[in-house]
Design an enzyme around this catalytic site. Structure first.
Site, short mmCIF file in Angstrom:
data_model
loop_
_atom_site.label_atom_id
_atom_site.label_comp_id
_atom_site.label_asym_id
_atom_site.label_seq_id
_atom_site.Cartn_x
_atom_site.Cartn_y
_atom_site.Cartn_z
N HIS A 1 25.50 23.35 -41.51
CA HIS A 1 25.34 24.74 -41.93
C HIS A 1 26.36 25.60 -41.20
O HIS A 1 26.37 25.62 -39.97
CB HIS A 1 23.92 25.14 -41.53
CG HIS A 1 23.42 26.46 -42.02
ND1 HIS A 1 23.62 26.90 -43.30
CD2 HIS A 1 22.71 27.43 -41.40
CE1 HIS A 1 23.04 28.08 -43.45
NE2 HIS A 1 22.49 28.42 -42.29
N HIS B 1 15.08 36.52 -42.90
CA HIS B 1 14.83 35.45 -43.86
C HIS B 1 14.64 34.09 -43.20
O HIS B 1 14.00 33.21 -43.77
CB HIS B 1 16.00 35.37 -44.87
CG HIS B 1 17.28 34.88 -44.26
ND1 HIS B 1 18.17 35.71 -43.60
CD2 HIS B 1 17.84 33.64 -44.20
CE1 HIS B 1 19.20 35.01 -43.17
NE2 HIS B 1 19.02 33.75 -43.51
#
Length: 312
Positions: A179, A115
């Site tokens: 993140h 992804h």
């Protein structure tokens, strides 16, 4: 020659964890605008700098950089399965140019991408095959990492190659910003996890579902006292975006890997894809850049940003 750039966050939890209708509408709108701009530009070639998340690359052989002459999507997190439209001869020419530029890069004639590559490609083009695309994977989650100056030099080498082409080229960088999803570390990992990190290709559907469920569960509590992972860092994200937009690329040479991990999360190093993308654009000449969007989205475990730039 005409070159444009899009750098944007990706998140496997988009469409799975709900951050609220207002946030979803904002992101949908900015992505729709970005896709419309890509369609208007109508690239003849896309070069995408992307990370891998232990789906195509593992510690049995973990290259800092790898370029693909052929690539297939693993179809994780609702992304499509299938082959990317990689122009093999051109990708090989680019690999040779990078090597001749004194940058060591691995070569794959059968790369699996996840992804981190395919979500952005689908969001901006509608499919994996609409345009010819050369994927360049930059290790961003599996320490140890090389210094950021090497990433900048990789981007410069790519840019000098693109400058020789009489093509409309779209450069993509995908990842980050601040993140920290629940990605395991090899150091100190139990035997089962260590074996997956070393040689976990082609997992069973049950294993992949369990892995995705853990990420989904983390997104449910990320940013709360229940979650021990490093929270999103808005100030760090915005400072980095400004640095890229202002063309202050040489400053990345002073980036401290451990300091970034502490300040913004271990997977923040996916910004390496942004550094390479902007360095590639800068190698073709001056550019103008703009911040299209930024919002910290805990439910997606991402400081979510979109930036555009155009060679002048």
């Amino acid at each position: 020659m005409s070159i444009t750039l899009k750098c944007l966050s990706h998140t496997p939890l988009r469409g799975l964890n709900d951050p609220g209708a207002e946030v979803v509408a904002e992101v949908d709108a900015v992505l729709a605008q970005a896709r419309a701009e890509v369609e208007a530009f109508d690239p003849e070639l896309i070069v995408i700098f992307a990370p891998d998340h232990y789906n195509g690359l593992f510690y049995d052989l973990m290259p800092p950089f790898v370029i693909a002459t052929a690539a297939d999507s693993v179809g994780d997190y609702q992304t499509p399965l299938g082959s990317l439209s990689v122009p093999q001869d051109l990708a090989l020419d680019l690999a040779k140019h990078i090597l001749n530029s004194d940058i060591d890069i691995a070569l794959s004639h059968r790369l699996q991408v996840d992804h981190g590559c395919t979500q952005t490609l689908e969001e901006l083009t509608g499919s994996l095959t609409r345009y010819p695309v050369i994927p360049i994977i930059i290790n961003s989650v599996a320490p140890p990492f090389g210094p950021y100056r090497r990433v900048r030099k990789l981007g410069e080498a790519v840019g000098t190659f693109l400058a020789t082409l009489n093509k409309r080229v779209l450069i993509l960088g995908t990842g980050g910003l601040s993140h920290e999803p629940p990605v395991p570390l090899l150091a100190g990992a139990p035997d089962e996890i260590a074996e997956f990190l070393i040689a976990g290709r082609n997992p069973t559907p049950e294993f992949r579902a369990a892995r995705q469920a853990r990420t989904l569960a983390t997104g449910m509590v990320f940013g709360t006292p229940e979650c021990p992972l490093t929270p999103l860092n808005v100030d760090w994200d915005l400072a980095f975006i400004q640095q890229m937009c202002q063309g202050r690329l040489a400053e990345v040479d002073d980036f401290d890997i451990e300091a970034i991990s502490r300040a913004a999360g271990r997977s923040t190093h996916e910004i390496r894809t942004w550094v390479a993308a902007f360095a590639a654009l800068a190698a073709t000449g001056p550019y103008q850049a703009r911040q299209d969007y930024y919002r910290p989205i805990n439910e997606w475990i991402a400081g979510y940003g979109v930036v555009s730039a155009q060679a002048q």
